[in-house]
Design an enzyme around this catalytic site. Structure first.
Site, PDB file in Angstrom:
ATOM      1  N   LYS A 124       0.798  -1.052   0.190  1.00  0.00           N
ATOM      2  CA  LYS A 124       0.218  -0.116   0.505  1.00  0.00           C
ATOM      3  C   LYS A 124       0.930   0.683  -0.289  1.00  0.00           C
ATOM      4  O   LYS A 124       2.223   1.649   0.789  1.00  0.00           O
ATOM      5  CB  LYS A 124      -1.096   0.163   1.669  1.00  0.00           C
ATOM      6  CG  LYS A 124      -2.312   1.586   1.360  1.00  0.00           C
ATOM      7  CD  LYS A 124      -3.447   0.770   0.291  1.00  0.00           C
ATOM      8  CE  LYS A 124      -4.364  -0.131   0.691  1.00  0.00           C
ATOM      9  NZ  LYS A 124      -5.116   0.291   0.025  1.00  0.00           N
TER      10      LYS A 124
HETATM   11  N1  GLU Z   1      -7.405   0.120  -2.973  1.00  0.00           N
HETATM   12  C1  GLU Z   1      -8.032  -1.361  -2.787  1.00  0.00           C
HETATM   13  C2  GLU Z   1      -8.593  -2.259  -1.565  1.00  0.00           C
HETATM   14  O1  GLU Z   1      -7.924  -1.680  -0.442  1.00  0.00           O
HETATM   15  C3  GLU Z   1      -7.981  -2.061  -3.725  1.00  0.00           C
HETATM   16  C4  GLU Z   1      -6.565  -2.714  -4.284  1.00  0.00           C
HETATM   17  C5  GLU Z   1      -5.673  -3.436  -5.265  1.00  0.00           C
HETATM   18  O2  GLU Z   1      -6.550  -3.418  -6.095  1.00  0.00           O
HETATM   19  O3  GLU Z   1      -5.109  -4.001  -5.651  1.00  0.00           O
HETATM   20  O4  GLU Z   1      -8.182  -3.317  -0.929  1.00  0.00           O
END
Ligand code: GLU
Length: 434
Positions: A124
């Site tokens: 992230k």
């Molecule tokens: N930001 C989204 C989550 O928290 C998706 C992450 C992704 O698709 O890699 O799940």
């Protein structure tokens, strides 16, 4: 609306919700991990390792503002664990982004991908910036420069970012373009959540909300409620909340309240969720909608509904308001909306909380579909995406439900057990090197 949830949650949960403990995403994630670790047969060294990210990249991102001035923003990419595949997870643009938050959120991505049995680990990242203060050109320059700063640590086989709070398909398009320009070839698989015209998947944008709706529907069924007779309140009417609310409305549930940052609207007979424009579609249209009653966001959380779906931001159900929460079931649409302390209290009260790492995992699941489509250079139809998402969500739901039933665990602990068992087995099978 007192509905019965007949599954008793584990009474052995560590009731150590200390009011003085900071509840950052990282603190929350670590405490959840420690609690769940008691239920799995995974080496304690592996658990210790999982409390820490593999890597944390911090970068300075200079931005030339439209007025010619220069501002420097701080960006991060936390890479938590990649034992099952490339790091995967969103990039957010939000003023509160910091290293600890990114690490905590990257841990949740590791569990989320493992619960879904996807061949990815957790990552992230983000930039500490309020995107609402940037023009479109500034957002583009910031995103492109971020892609350049993170170029060494991302890549289709290494770490694959996606949209998150404050970013969307357009940011992913710019990121992919900047990365591809530097690599000298078009590399759609470096990010997911792109517009379909450049390698994005149909159905990716609505996927997190759709999965929240699928999991809510299964939970309603699990507790033997009738969906036609179930009231739902959704905090946040952006991409996740609006799609979840609209699907549930379509499937017969009565969505009585929804909100955006400015406030909530309430109709005891059920809102027409198709008619209310989403916050992303037209900001201000939710709280500005002509509904029988207006409420604050806090009041929405405390409504006497059957199902509460917090789908806005993290840390909204806390020790301060948990005693006023009257819903019979909580399904987490946002990442980390319930603090550890509040979660413990809800468990003691017998209010089931279906966790984010299962409920909103449709986003990363369709990201996986997108990554496959990019690698194979072959597009899937929207129908195929919907069908395969439904299948994957049911598989994950069944795995978690089996743990709930077999071990009398909370939904969160059960989801952690499924994830940790898969990750622990992968680590033991690969072994520690050297
Ligand atoms: N930001 C989204 C989550 O928290 C998706 C992450 C992704 O698709 O890699 O799940």
């Amino acid at each position: 609306m007192s509905k019965q949830t007949t599954t008793e949650t584990g009474a052995d949960a560590a009731a150590d919700g200390d009011a003085t403990e900071p509840e950052s995403a990282l603190a929350n994630a670590r405490r959840q991990l420690e609690r769940a670790a008691a239920h799995v047969d995974v080496d304690s060294g592996v658990i210790e390792r999982l409390k820490h990210p593999t890597k944390l990249q911090q970068v300075s991102v200079p931005l030339r503002r439209d007025d010619g001035s220069l501002e420097v923003f701080t960006g991060f990419r936390a890479q938590h664990d990649d034992v099952r595949g490339p790091y995967k997870g969103g990039i957010r643009f939000h003023p509160h982004v910091n290293a600890e938050e990114c690490i905590g959120l990257s841990m949740w991505m590791t569990w989320k991908c493992a619960v879904m049995d996807l061949p990815f680990g957790g990552g992230k990242g983000g930039v500490a910036v309020d995107p609402k203060t940037l023009s479109e050109e500034e957002r583009e320059r910031l995103t492109r420069r971020l892609a350049e700063e993170l170029r060494d640590v991302v890549g289709p086989k290494q770490d694959v970012p996606a949209p998150d709070m404050g970013t969307g398909p357009q940011e992913m398009a710019w990121f992919m373009d900047a990365y591809s320009m530097q690599e000298g070839e078009t590399m759609p698989g470096v990010v997911t959540g792109k517009p379909p015209v450049i390698g994005g998947s149909y159905g990716r944008e609505e996927a997190p909300g759709r999965s929240v709706a699928i999991i809510t529907r299964e939970a309603i069924d699990y507790y033997d409620w009738d969906i036609e007779d179930t009231t739902v309140a959704v905090q946040g009417f952006g991409s996740v909340g609006a799609n979840a609310a609209r699907r549930l409305d379509e499937w017969g549930a009565k969505v009585v309240a929804v909100s955006d940052v400015d406030g909530a609207i309430y109709d005891e007979n059920g809102l027409d969720t198709q008619d209310v424009e989403g916050h992303d579609e037209r900001p201000g249209m939710v709280s500005g909608y002509d509904a029988p009653e207006s409420l604050s966001n806090e009041e929405l959380l405390e409504l006497d509904v059957d199902v509460l779906i917090p789908a806005a931001i993290g840390n909204v159900i806390t020790q301060e308001n948990v005693d006023d929460i009257q819903a019979d079931l909580i399904v987490e649409g946002a990442n980390g909306p319930t603090t550890f302390a509040a979660d413990t209290i809800l468990e003691e009260r017998g209010v089931p909380v279906v966790p984010d790492i299962l409920a909103n995992a449709g986003g990363v699941t369709v990201s996986y579909f997108e990554w496959l489509q990019d690698i194979n250079r072959r597009k899937w139809s929207l129908d195929r995406v919907h069908e395969e998402l439904e299948d994957e969500m049911l598989k994950a739901w069944n795995a978690v439900r089996d743990e709930v039933d077999a071990r009398d665990l909370s939904w969160r602990d059960a989801a952690y057990v499924v994830a940790l068992t898969r990750i622990g087995t992968a680590k033991e099978t690969r072994g520690l090197w050297p």
